[in-house]
Design an enzyme around this catalytic site. Structure first.
Site, PDB file in Angstrom:
ATOM      1  CG  HIS A   1      55.578  -2.228 111.171  1.00 37.76           C
ATOM      2  ND1 HIS A   1      55.504  -0.686 110.098  1.00 37.76           N
ATOM      3  CD2 HIS A   1      56.926  -2.907 110.609  1.00 37.76           C
ATOM      4  CE1 HIS A   1      56.815  -1.247 109.524  1.00 37.76           C
ATOM      5  NE2 HIS A   1      57.032  -2.077 109.865  1.00 37.76           N
TER       6      HIS A   1
ATOM      7  CG  ASP B   1      62.078   0.650 109.360  1.00 35.38           C
ATOM      8  OD1 ASP B   1      62.498  -0.887 109.940  1.00 35.38           O
ATOM      9  OD2 ASP B   1      61.941   0.967 108.119  1.00 35.38           O
ATOM     10  CG  HIS B   2      58.352   1.809 110.948  1.00 34.42           C
ATOM     11  ND1 HIS B   2      57.470   2.252 109.927  1.00 34.42           N
ATOM     12  CD2 HIS B   2      59.028   0.655 109.953  1.00 34.42           C
ATOM     13  CE1 HIS B   2      57.557   1.985 108.637  1.00 34.42           C
ATOM     14  NE2 HIS B   2      58.591   0.919 108.696  1.00 34.42           N
TER      15      HIS B   2
END
Length: 111
Positions: free
Chosen positions: A96, A100-101
């Site tokens: 998503h 942090d991704h």
């Protein structure tokens, strides 16, 4: 068929208020969490599932997340520890669109 290999990259950590992490929990206070990237070696190419975050950008844009990332935990260094060049990553898959991704996607620019 070539063997599939999966690795785990240690990308450091961040902090958010529990109110942001737990829906309707009614609790507050800081909670730290680790950030990972998952490189996958597959017959169809080299993928990375979630690329972690870029510490400099995160510190400038969302400092309240208190990002912690040593030099060894940055995406380029973690990738180098696996002895992989940037050009070897053919696809980036993000679970998503949270910092942090997908904040580390910039280190996979020609995937």
């Amino acid at each position: 068929m070539k063997e599939t290999k999966i690795y785990l990259l240690d990308g450091g950590g961040m902090v958010l208020d529990r109110f942001c992490l737990y829906l309707n929990a009614g609790v507050t206070g800081d909670e730290g969490f680790p950030v990972y990237g998952v490189p996958i070696g597959h017959a169809d190419g080299r993928f990375i599932f979630d690329a972690g975050f870029d510490c400099d950008h995160t510190c400038k844009t969302v400092p309240f997340t208190k990002p912690v990332q040593s030099a060894l935990q940055s995406m380029p260094v973690q990738r180098d520890l696996l002895k992989k060049r940037r050009s070897e990553i053919t696809r980036v898959i993000n679970s998503h669109c949270s910092m942090d991704h997908c904040g580390g996607n910039k280190h996979c620019s020609h995937a």
